[in-house]
Write an enzyme that holds these catalytic residues in place. Structure first.
Site, PDB file in Angstrom:
ATOM      1  N   PRO A 255       0.832  -1.211   0.000  1.00 53.79           N
ATOM      2  CA  PRO A 255       0.000   0.000   0.000  1.00 53.79           C
ATOM      3  C   PRO A 255       0.864   1.258   0.000  1.00 53.79           C
ATOM      4  O   PRO A 255       1.792   1.382   0.791  1.00 53.79           O
ATOM      5  CB  PRO A 255      -0.801  -0.123   1.302  1.00 53.79           C
ATOM      6  CG  PRO A 255      -0.799  -1.589   1.605  1.00 53.79           C
ATOM      7  CD  PRO A 255       0.525  -2.100   1.122  1.00 53.79           C
ATOM      8  N   GLU A 256       0.554   2.182  -0.912  1.00 55.86           N
ATOM      9  CA  GLU A 256       1.289   3.434  -1.018  1.00 55.86           C
ATOM     10  C   GLU A 256       0.368   4.587  -0.633  1.00 55.86           C
ATOM     11  O   GLU A 256      -0.720   4.367  -0.103  1.00 55.86           O
ATOM     12  CB  GLU A 256       1.842   3.599  -2.435  1.00 55.86           C
ATOM     13  CG  GLU A 256       2.787   2.492  -2.868  1.00 55.86           C
ATOM     14  CD  GLU A 256       4.128   2.501  -2.142  1.00 55.86           C
ATOM     15  OE1 GLU A 256       4.418   3.477  -1.412  1.00 55.86           O
ATOM     16  OE2 GLU A 256       4.894   1.537  -2.299  1.00 55.86           O
TER      17      GLU A 256
END
Length: 271
Positions: free
Chosen positions: A2-3
């Site tokens: 996840p960014e």
């Protein structure tokens, strides 16, 4: 992993719903990347004031102290008035009068950490070196260009490092460089002011579009309600090696940079 878009989508999914809730119970499962750093029972009775984001960290402000939450490589959060019994990969539950927040993390690289403030040593260690927030008004093009000029590494690697601008993960770096017409292998220090301005605008545009699309789901990530993100479906280059460029028709190329896959169009992206 996840960014920034995935973390921001997660934040928006529960921030308003949990604000004002009083913690009634805390459950900590198998050890995560970092310990909670406090007796879970000591947080019972605390009120959730709000939820912010700094880079890929969620900051859950309590009426005393705050929780730093990182989703690691495979983590996702759920928030609901009631949740089923925790499964083998559910490693943290915070039950409040507004609902229960749960961290599911199969690979256990995520973390939930309590600190007294953002000035606490551990908070400063984790947050102190982060670069500018690309979706904030304070994301200044001159500072961005100056940060690039100080780095000799390839521009894609500099975007991923997070000390010039934070949260531009692998997918979004490839997409922003394509939109700006810059080859990922160009040394950051060689990028001119006009090209830096194009990249600055491209980073903002790509990340904003990713947030609107609910982020990207390639393997594990899902929203606070379990839904998948869809940005990967509109990617111009990422994951499309050998396929025709949507802009010029040339085949999309793949190379490895720092153990990460980089996708680009040799025709549209100039060295």
């Amino acid at each position: 992993m996840p960014e920034l878009p995935e973390v921001e989508v997660t934040r928006r999914g529960f921030a308003d719903r949990i604000a004002g809730g009083v913690v009634t119970a805390l459950r900590v499962g198998k050890p995560l990347r970092w310990a909670l750093e406090v007796d879970p029972d000591s947080l019972v009775g605390r009120t959730v004031v709000g939820v912010r984001r700094r880079g890929k960290y969620l900051l859950i402000d309590l009426d005393a102290g705050l929780l730093l939450v990182h989703l690691g490589m495979s983590g996702s959060l759920r928030f609901a008035p009631a949740l089923p019994e925790p499964g083998p990969h559910d490693h943290f539950d915070m039950t409040t009068t507004r609902g229960t927040l749960r961290l599911n993390d199969p690979r256990r690289f995520g973390a939930v950490i309590h600190v007294e403030s953002e000035e606490a040593p551990l908070a400063r260690k984790l947050l102190g070196g982060l670069g500018m927030e690309p979706l904030d008004d304070a994301f200044d093009v001159e500072r961005f260009h100056e940060g690039l000029r100080r780095r000799r590494a390839p521009v894609k690697q500099v975007l991923l490092a997070g000390d010039v601008v934070v949260g531009v993960g692998n997918i979004y770096a490839s997409e922003a460089l394509f939109l700006a017409g810059i080859r990922p292998t160009v040394p950051a220090a060689r990028i001119s002011r006009p090209r830096a301005a194009r990249l600055h605008a491209a980073v903002r545009e790509v990340l904003a579009r990713a947030v609107e699309a609910g982020g990207s789901t390639l393997r594990d990530f899902s929203h606070i309600d379990g839904q998948a993100g869809h940005f990967q479906l509109q990617a111009m280059v990422y994951g499309r090696a050998g396929e025709p460029c949507r802009q010029c028709g040339a085949p999309i190329r793949l190379l490895r940079q720092g153990q990460r896959s980089t996708y680009f169009c040799a025709n549209c992206q100039k060295p």
